[in-house]
Motif scaffolding. Structure first.
Motif, PDB file in Angstrom:
ATOM      1  N   GLN A  83      -8.264  10.488 -15.117  1.00  0.00           N
ATOM      2  CA  GLN A  83      -7.189   9.793 -15.866  1.00  0.00           C
ATOM      3  C   GLN A  83      -6.634   9.027 -14.660  1.00  0.00           C
ATOM      4  O   GLN A  83      -5.643   8.082 -15.011  1.00  0.00           O
ATOM      5  N   LEU A  84      -6.438   9.457 -13.342  1.00  0.00           N
ATOM      6  CA  LEU A  84      -5.862   8.608 -12.303  1.00  0.00           C
ATOM      7  C   LEU A  84      -6.590   7.237 -12.386  1.00  0.00           C
ATOM      8  O   LEU A  84      -5.970   6.099 -11.982  1.00  0.00           O
ATOM      9  N   TRP A  85      -7.710   7.150 -12.553  1.00  0.00           N
ATOM     10  CA  TRP A  85      -8.379   5.985 -12.744  1.00  0.00           C
ATOM     11  C   TRP A  85      -7.962   5.082 -14.123  1.00  0.00           C
ATOM     12  O   TRP A  85      -7.886   3.882 -13.980  1.00  0.00           O
ATOM     13  N   GLN A  86      -7.850   5.757 -15.023  1.00  0.00           N
ATOM     14  CA  GLN A  86      -7.490   4.944 -16.350  1.00  0.00           C
ATOM     15  C   GLN A  86      -6.110   4.249 -15.978  1.00  0.00           C
ATOM     16  O   GLN A  86      -5.703   3.279 -16.129  1.00  0.00           O
ATOM     17  N   VAL A  87      -5.140   5.379 -15.503  1.00  0.00           N
ATOM     18  CA  VAL A  87      -3.904   4.859 -15.106  1.00  0.00           C
ATOM     19  C   VAL A  87      -3.786   3.549 -14.157  1.00  0.00           C
ATOM     20  O   VAL A  87      -2.926   2.783 -14.387  1.00  0.00           O
ATOM     21  N   ALA A  88      -4.487   3.810 -13.112  1.00  0.00           N
ATOM     22  CA  ALA A  88      -4.655   2.929 -12.229  1.00  0.00           C
ATOM     23  C   ALA A  88      -4.859   1.330 -12.682  1.00  0.00           C
ATOM     24  O   ALA A  88      -4.389   0.266 -12.323  1.00  0.00           O
ATOM     25  N   ASP A  89      -5.986   1.538 -13.603  1.00  0.00           N
ATOM     26  CA  ASP A  89      -6.566   0.152 -14.279  1.00  0.00           C
ATOM     27  C   ASP A  89      -5.406  -0.288 -15.253  1.00  0.00           C
ATOM     28  O   ASP A  89      -5.259  -1.453 -15.241  1.00  0.00           O
ATOM     29  N   PHE A  90      -4.622   0.604 -15.966  1.00  0.00           N
ATOM     30  CA  PHE A  90      -3.801   0.150 -16.924  1.00  0.00           C
ATOM     31  C   PHE A  90      -2.368  -0.397 -15.974  1.00  0.00           C
ATOM     32  O   PHE A  90      -1.950  -1.358 -16.520  1.00  0.00           O
ATOM     33  N   ALA A  91      -2.092   0.180 -14.873  1.00  0.00           N
ATOM     34  CA  ALA A  91      -1.056  -0.245 -14.135  1.00  0.00           C
ATOM     35  C   ALA A  91      -1.214  -1.420 -13.278  1.00  0.00           C
ATOM     36  O   ALA A  91      -0.460  -1.994 -12.455  1.00  0.00           O
ATOM     37  N   GLY A  92      -2.537  -1.647 -12.897  1.00  0.00           N
ATOM     38  CA  GLY A  92      -3.062  -3.072 -11.887  1.00  0.00           C
ATOM     39  C   GLY A  92      -2.752  -2.682 -10.687  1.00  0.00           C
ATOM     40  O   GLY A  92      -2.475  -3.446  -9.842  1.00  0.00           O
ATOM     41  N   VAL A  93      -3.175  -1.321 -10.318  1.00  0.00           N
ATOM     42  CA  VAL A  93      -3.042  -0.947  -8.922  1.00  0.00           C
ATOM     43  C   VAL A  93      -4.621  -0.464  -8.529  1.00  0.00           C
ATOM     44  O   VAL A  93      -5.459  -0.491  -9.495  1.00  0.00           O
ATOM     45  N   VAL A  98       0.699  -1.094  -0.093  1.00  0.00           N
ATOM     46  CA  VAL A  98       0.170   0.084   0.174  1.00  0.00           C
ATOM     47  C   VAL A  98       0.950   1.102   0.040  1.00  0.00           C
ATOM     48  O   VAL A  98       1.825   1.314   0.817  1.00  0.00           O
ATOM     49  N   TYR A  99       0.549   1.984  -0.821  1.00  0.00           N
ATOM     50  CA  TYR A  99       1.630   3.326  -1.268  1.00  0.00           C
ATOM     51  C   TYR A  99       0.897   4.712  -1.140  1.00  0.00           C
ATOM     52  O   TYR A  99      -0.323   4.786  -1.400  1.00  0.00           O
ATOM     53  N   HIS A 100       1.398   5.653  -0.265  1.00  0.00           N
ATOM     54  CA  HIS A 100       0.937   7.123  -0.422  1.00  0.00           C
ATOM     55  C   HIS A 100       1.649   7.723  -1.270  1.00  0.00           C
ATOM     56  O   HIS A 100       2.907   7.812  -1.414  1.00  0.00           O
ATOM     57  N   LEU A 101       0.746   8.311  -2.536  1.00  0.00           N
ATOM     58  CA  LEU A 101       1.569   8.953  -3.427  1.00  0.00           C
ATOM     59  C   LEU A 101       1.063  10.457  -3.158  1.00  0.00           C
ATOM     60  O   LEU A 101      -0.083  10.721  -2.993  1.00  0.00           O
ATOM     61  N   ILE A 102       2.005  11.551  -3.590  1.00  0.00           N
ATOM     62  CA  ILE A 102       1.916  12.966  -3.548  1.00  0.00           C
ATOM     63  C   ILE A 102       2.563  13.408  -4.697  1.00  0.00           C
ATOM     64  O   ILE A 102       3.341  13.045  -5.183  1.00  0.00           O
ATOM     65  N   SER A 103       1.738  14.501  -5.605  1.00  0.00           N
ATOM     66  CA  SER A 103       2.186  15.262  -6.621  1.00  0.00           C
ATOM     67  C   SER A 103       1.931  16.613  -6.488  1.00  0.00           C
ATOM     68  O   SER A 103       0.750  16.956  -6.342  1.00  0.00           O
ATOM     69  N   ARG A 104       2.821  17.616  -6.591  1.00  0.00           N
ATOM     70  CA  ARG A 104       2.828  18.953  -6.557  1.00  0.00           C
ATOM     71  C   ARG A 104       2.720  19.692  -7.845  1.00  0.00           C
ATOM     72  O   ARG A 104       3.514  19.283  -8.728  1.00  0.00           O
ATOM     73  N   ARG A 146       1.807  -7.519  -9.398  1.00  0.00           N
ATOM     74  CA  ARG A 146       2.192  -6.408  -9.927  1.00  0.00           C
ATOM     75  C   ARG A 146       2.567  -5.209  -8.562  1.00  0.00           C
ATOM     76  O   ARG A 146       1.681  -5.174  -7.751  1.00  0.00           O
ATOM     77  N   HIS A 147       3.566  -4.587  -8.851  1.00  0.00           N
ATOM     78  CA  HIS A 147       3.869  -3.580  -7.641  1.00  0.00           C
ATOM     79  C   HIS A 147       3.925  -2.280  -8.312  1.00  0.00           C
ATOM     80  O   HIS A 147       4.015  -2.115  -9.623  1.00  0.00           O
TER      81      HIS A 147
END
Length: 81
Positions: A41-51, A16-22, A73-74
Motif C-alpha cells: 500500500q505504501l508503494w501504491q500511495v507513493a506512486d499515486f502521490a508522485g513521491v 526529502v521527508y522522514h515520516l513516522i506513523s504509530r 510535486r511536494h
C-alpha cells in the motif's frame, strides 16, 4: 536534544521527508502478513502521490519512511508537521 530542521530550496532540489506513523495505544498490529500488505500500500500511495520511497522500516507498532518529492510535486499534502 532536537536539532533544527534543514531548509531546502524547493525550486532547485526536491524535498526529502522522514515520516513516522504509530498505532493507537502502541498496540502490536503489524504481523508478517500485515507488514507485507502495508508495504504494498505504501508503494501504491507513493506512486499515486508522485513521491519516491528511499527507504522504510516497518515494526510491529509503527513504521518509518524516508521519501523524496519528485519534480514540482511536494509531499506537504501528505505530511503533517
Amino acid at each position: 536534544m532536537r536539532r533544527a530542521r534543514i531548509k531546502v530550496n524547493s525550486e532547485r532540489e526536491p524535498g526529502v521527508y522522514h515520516l513516522i506513523s504509530r498505532t493507537v495505544n502502541g498496540e502490536w498490529m503489524f504481523g508478517t502478513t500485515a507488514k507485507e500488505i502495508l508495504r504494498r500500500q505504501l508503494w501504491q500511495v507513493a506512486d499515486f502521490a508522485g513521491v519516491e520511497i528511499l527507504t522504510y522500516a516497518i515494526m510491529s507498532n509503527h513504521f518509518h519512511l524516508l521519501e523524496r518529492a519528485k519534480g514540482d510535486r511536494h509531499a506537504n499534502g501528505l505530511t503533517r508537521r
